[in-house]
Scaffold this motif. Structure first.
Motif, PDB file in Angstrom:
ATOM      1  N   THR A 153      51.700  49.429  46.104  1.00  0.00           N
ATOM      2  CA  THR A 153      50.772  50.509  46.447  1.00  0.00           C
ATOM      3  C   THR A 153      49.830  50.806  45.293  1.00  0.00           C
ATOM      4  OG1 THR A 153      52.363  51.513  47.968  1.00  0.00           O
ATOM      5  CG2 THR A 153      50.600  52.927  47.146  1.00  0.00           C
ATOM      6  N   LYS A 154      50.368  50.873  44.079  1.00  0.00           N
ATOM      7  CA  LYS A 154      49.514  51.136  42.914  1.00  0.00           C
ATOM      8  C   LYS A 154      48.478  50.031  42.726  1.00  0.00           C
ATOM      9  CE  LYS A 154      52.640  54.079  40.279  1.00  0.00           C
ATOM     10  NZ  LYS A 154      51.668  55.180  40.111  1.00  0.00           N
ATOM     11  N   LEU A 155      48.885  48.792  42.970  1.00  0.00           N
ATOM     12  CA  LEU A 155      47.954  47.681  42.799  1.00  0.00           C
ATOM     13  C   LEU A 155      46.877  47.698  43.873  1.00  0.00           C
ATOM     14  CD1 LEU A 155      47.155  45.289  41.159  1.00  0.00           C
ATOM     15  CD2 LEU A 155      48.863  43.905  42.351  1.00  0.00           C
ATOM     16  N   THR A 156      47.241  47.959  45.121  1.00  0.00           N
ATOM     17  CA  THR A 156      46.228  48.016  46.171  1.00  0.00           C
ATOM     18  C   THR A 156      45.292  49.210  45.966  1.00  0.00           C
ATOM     19  OG1 THR A 156      47.812  49.166  47.615  1.00  0.00           O
ATOM     20  CG2 THR A 156      47.593  46.784  47.900  1.00  0.00           C
ATOM     21  N   GLN A 157      45.812  50.313  45.439  1.00  0.00           N
ATOM     22  CA  GLN A 157      44.947  51.458  45.122  1.00  0.00           C
ATOM     23  C   GLN A 157      43.940  51.083  44.044  1.00  0.00           C
ATOM     24  OE1 GLN A 157      47.759  54.529  44.094  1.00  0.00           O
ATOM     25  NE2 GLN A 157      47.865  55.329  46.175  1.00  0.00           N
ATOM     26  N   TRP A 158      44.395  50.327  43.066  1.00  0.00           N
ATOM     27  CA  TRP A 158      43.487  49.880  42.002  1.00  0.00           C
ATOM     28  C   TRP A 158      42.408  48.968  42.575  1.00  0.00           C
ATOM     29  CZ3 TRP A 158      42.814  44.814  40.096  1.00  0.00           C
ATOM     30  CH2 TRP A 158      41.947  44.715  39.005  1.00  0.00           C
ATOM     31  N   ILE A 159      42.787  48.046  43.455  1.00  0.00           N
ATOM     32  CA  ILE A 159      41.810  47.160  44.091  1.00  0.00           C
ATOM     33  C   ILE A 159      40.758  47.988  44.826  1.00  0.00           C
ATOM     34  CG2 ILE A 159      41.500  45.420  45.897  1.00  0.00           C
ATOM     35  CD1 ILE A 159      44.359  44.428  45.205  1.00  0.00           C
ATOM     36  N   GLY A 160      41.221  48.967  45.596  1.00  0.00           N
ATOM     37  CA  GLY A 160      40.294  49.819  46.322  1.00  0.00           C
ATOM     38  C   GLY A 160      39.361  50.588  45.404  1.00  0.00           C
ATOM     39  N   SER A 161      39.897  51.110  44.305  1.00  0.00           N
ATOM     40  CA  SER A 161      39.063  51.880  43.373  1.00  0.00           C
ATOM     41  C   SER A 161      38.008  50.999  42.721  1.00  0.00           C
ATOM     42  CB  SER A 161      39.931  52.541  42.298  1.00  0.00           C
ATOM     43  OG  SER A 161      40.415  51.596  41.363  1.00  0.00           O
ATOM     44  N   MET A 162      38.355  49.740  42.428  1.00  0.00           N
ATOM     45  CA  MET A 162      37.378  48.819  41.854  1.00  0.00           C
ATOM     46  C   MET A 162      36.259  48.531  42.853  1.00  0.00           C
ATOM     47  SD  MET A 162      38.218  47.964  38.700  1.00  0.00           S
ATOM     48  CE  MET A 162      37.629  46.303  38.337  1.00  0.00           C
ATOM     49  N   HIS A 202      26.736  43.243  45.276  1.00  0.00           N
ATOM     50  CA  HIS A 202      27.763  44.133  44.758  1.00  0.00           C
ATOM     51  C   HIS A 202      29.150  43.707  45.243  1.00  0.00           C
ATOM     52  CE1 HIS A 202      24.762  47.713  44.110  1.00  0.00           C
ATOM     53  NE2 HIS A 202      24.564  46.700  43.273  1.00  0.00           N
ATOM     54  N   ALA A 203      29.203  43.210  46.464  1.00  0.00           N
ATOM     55  CA  ALA A 203      30.492  42.755  47.014  1.00  0.00           C
ATOM     56  C   ALA A 203      31.033  41.570  46.225  1.00  0.00           C
ATOM     57  CB  ALA A 203      30.325  42.387  48.484  1.00  0.00           C
ATOM     58  N   VAL A 204      30.181  40.591  45.972  1.00  0.00           N
ATOM     59  CA  VAL A 204      30.620  39.401  45.236  1.00  0.00           C
ATOM     60  C   VAL A 204      31.003  39.775  43.813  1.00  0.00           C
ATOM     61  CG1 VAL A 204      29.921  37.136  44.371  1.00  0.00           C
ATOM     62  CG2 VAL A 204      29.229  37.861  46.663  1.00  0.00           C
ATOM     63  N   ASP A 205      30.178  40.593  43.175  1.00  0.00           N
ATOM     64  CA  ASP A 205      30.475  41.013  41.797  1.00  0.00           C
ATOM     65  C   ASP A 205      31.802  41.764  41.729  1.00  0.00           C
ATOM     66  OD1 ASP A 205      28.155  39.880  40.898  1.00  0.00           O
ATOM     67  OD2 ASP A 205      27.028  41.760  40.775  1.00  0.00           O
ATOM     68  N   ALA A 206      32.064  42.606  42.729  1.00  0.00           N
ATOM     69  CA  ALA A 206      33.308  43.379  42.736  1.00  0.00           C
ATOM     70  C   ALA A 206      34.518  42.470  42.859  1.00  0.00           C
ATOM     71  CB  ALA A 206      33.289  44.383  43.886  1.00  0.00           C
ATOM     72  N   MET A 207      34.457  41.463  43.743  1.00  0.00           N
ATOM     73  CA  MET A 207      35.595  40.564  43.922  1.00  0.00           C
ATOM     74  C   MET A 207      35.822  39.709  42.685  1.00  0.00           C
ATOM     75  SD  MET A 207      36.715  41.508  46.782  1.00  0.00           S
ATOM     76  CE  MET A 207      35.972  43.129  46.510  1.00  0.00           C
ATOM     77  N   VAL A 208      34.744  39.270  42.055  1.00  0.00           N
ATOM     78  CA  VAL A 208      34.867  38.494  40.815  1.00  0.00           C
ATOM     79  C   VAL A 208      35.506  39.349  39.729  1.00  0.00           C
ATOM     80  CG1 VAL A 208      33.547  37.441  38.934  1.00  0.00           C
ATOM     81  CG2 VAL A 208      32.992  36.883  41.313  1.00  0.00           C
ATOM     82  N   LEU A 209      35.054  40.595  39.599  1.00  0.00           N
ATOM     83  CA  LEU A 209      35.583  41.490  38.568  1.00  0.00           C
ATOM     84  C   LEU A 209      37.061  41.785  38.819  1.00  0.00           C
ATOM     85  CD1 LEU A 209      35.006  43.225  36.081  1.00  0.00           C
ATOM     86  CD2 LEU A 209      34.339  45.087  37.626  1.00  0.00           C
ATOM     87  N   ILE A 210      37.435  41.986  40.065  1.00  0.00           N
ATOM     88  CA  ILE A 210      38.836  42.256  40.399  1.00  0.00           C
ATOM     89  C   ILE A 210      39.715  41.083  39.978  1.00  0.00           C
ATOM     90  CG2 ILE A 210      40.428  42.399  42.365  1.00  0.00           C
ATOM     91  CD1 ILE A 210      38.365  44.240  43.710  1.00  0.00           C
ATOM     92  N   GLN A 211      39.293  39.861  40.288  1.00  0.00           N
ATOM     93  CA  GLN A 211      40.086  38.686  39.901  1.00  0.00           C
ATOM     94  C   GLN A 211      40.158  38.546  38.383  1.00  0.00           C
ATOM     95  OE1 GLN A 211      42.070  37.148  41.660  1.00  0.00           O
ATOM     96  NE2 GLN A 211      41.263  36.175  43.510  1.00  0.00           N
ATOM     97  N   GLN A 212      39.042  38.771  37.704  1.00  0.00           N
ATOM     98  CA  GLN A 212      39.019  38.612  36.245  1.00  0.00           C
ATOM     99  C   GLN A 212      39.912  39.639  35.551  1.00  0.00           C
ATOM    100  OE1 GLN A 212      34.840  38.827  35.299  1.00  0.00           O
ATOM    101  NE2 GLN A 212      34.485  36.663  35.736  1.00  0.00           N
ATOM    102  N   VAL A 228      25.942  33.145  40.325  1.00  0.00           N
ATOM    103  CA  VAL A 228      27.329  33.057  40.771  1.00  0.00           C
ATOM    104  C   VAL A 228      27.681  31.594  41.004  1.00  0.00           C
ATOM    105  CG1 VAL A 228      28.976  33.666  42.581  1.00  0.00           C
ATOM    106  CG2 VAL A 228      27.253  35.339  41.836  1.00  0.00           C
ATOM    107  N   ARG A 229      28.728  31.123  40.335  1.00  0.00           N
ATOM    108  CA  ARG A 229      29.143  29.727  40.503  1.00  0.00           C
ATOM    109  C   ARG A 229      30.012  29.602  41.748  1.00  0.00           C
ATOM    110  NH1 ARG A 229      32.547  27.910  36.908  1.00  0.00           N
ATOM    111  NH2 ARG A 229      33.174  29.973  36.159  1.00  0.00           N
TER     112      ARG A 229
END
Length: 314
Positions: free
Chosen positions: A31-40, A65-75, A144-145
């Motif tokens: 839950t904490k991890l999914t909350q963090w994903i959502g906040s990002m 913004h969507a692509v940047d957000a997903m890249v940032l979350i993974q990084q 974006v690569r």
């Protein structure tokens, strides 16, 4: 209807986490991890549509913004998860699609939603898979690569669509992820999705996260928590977690004694183990009746990650 980019983030590895931590603690960690994903996602212009157990569905009006957000979350997650043992690693697989979406009572419906979900299922751990509509919407010089995986048939869709894998690892991060290193070689973090415990002996207090387990208490420098007393064995006791319970095991020559809270009941261990179900004390090498015995206090702590502006903070 609105044209939106849909991102579906799904966690993998939860089976091992639930087996190790038990249902209650593992559910809190997920839950904490999914909350963090959502906040990002929200901080990068997105909207959390819904939480789906160990997944998060988000929508973005701005495709970049969507692509940047997903890249940032993974990084960001890749940096933190390096310090987690394999049995506790929760990785992310992400699917993205853009198209006309119907929003009803905060929920989203449409082809883009279905495709993003399917691509998340097809993606491997640490991967981002996106449709051609997402990549082409970025425009010419987007930076974006990505790599085309060719046309794919998506369940529920008549026509195949070209799918791309977004290469989110910066060169330096990729090299860092491939370097062999033990947990102690990495910079420490005060963040803990899983919680942990504190040990205190005399004026020394050390906090241990579940990512530090199993750990050993002993007299020698190689021990994770050192108690310098001749009655303490070189490696005297170990603490690990099983099915969500902390387990103390005596591996000493002279034994270990455990008591909880202010109770008088004492558990004597001689090459045996017991559950650490609440705060208490550990006598090492001699029972509590010997007032000179080295006594280690232990305190159980909950996970300390909070969600808010700026992502995760203590």
């Amino acid at each position: 209807m609105a044209e939106l980019t849909i991102a579906f983030v799904d966690l993998t590895g939860s089976v091992s986490v639930f087996e190790t931590l038990g249902n209650d603690r593992a559910t809190k960690a997920v839950t904490k991890l999914t909350q963090w994903i959502g906040s990002m996602g929200v901080e990068n212009g997105g909207t959390v549509v819904k939480m789906l157990g160990d997944g998060v569905l988000m929508s973005f009006s701005n495709n970049r913004h969507a692509v940047d957000a997903m890249v940032l979350i993974q990084q960001e997650h890749a940096k933190r998860v390096m310090q987690w043992p394999d049995r506790l690693k929760l990785m992310m697989q992400i699917g993205m699609a853009r198209g006309q979406v119907v929003v009803v009572d905060g929920d989203c419906f449409g082809d883009a939603v279905n495709v993003a979900s399917r691509l998340s299922d097809l993606a491997g751990p640490e991967q981002i898979m996106a449709t051609d509509t997402v990549i082409r919407k970025l425009g010419a010089r987007h930076g974006v690569r990505s790599r085309s995986l060719g046309p794919m048939r998506i369940k529920g869709r008549v026509e195949p669509c070209e799918v791309f894998r977004v290469e989110w690892q910066p060169e330096m991060l990729s090299e860092f992820l491939t370097l062999p290193a033990d947990l102690h070689a990495l910079s420490p973090t005060k963040e803990s999705v899983f919680g942990g415990f504190e040990l205190t002996w005399l004026d020394t207090t050390h906090a241990f996260s579940l990512t530090d387990l199993p750990m050993k208490i002993g007299r020698v420098p190689e021990a994770d928590f050192i108690v310098s007393d001749p009655r303490v064995s070189r490696m005297h006791a170990s603490i690990d977690i099983r099915s969500g319970n902390y387990v103390l095991e005596d591996i000493s020559s002279y034994g270990t004694w455990v008591r909880f809270g202010a109770g008088d009941n004492v558990i004597a261990l001689r090459r045996q183990e017991c559950l650490l179900h609440s705060d208490g004390e550990i006598a090492m090498g001699a029972p509590f009746t010997d007032f000179t015995t080295p006594t280690v206090k232990f305190k159980l702590v909950e996970a300390n990650l909070s969600i808010g502006s700026g992502g995760i903070r203590k």
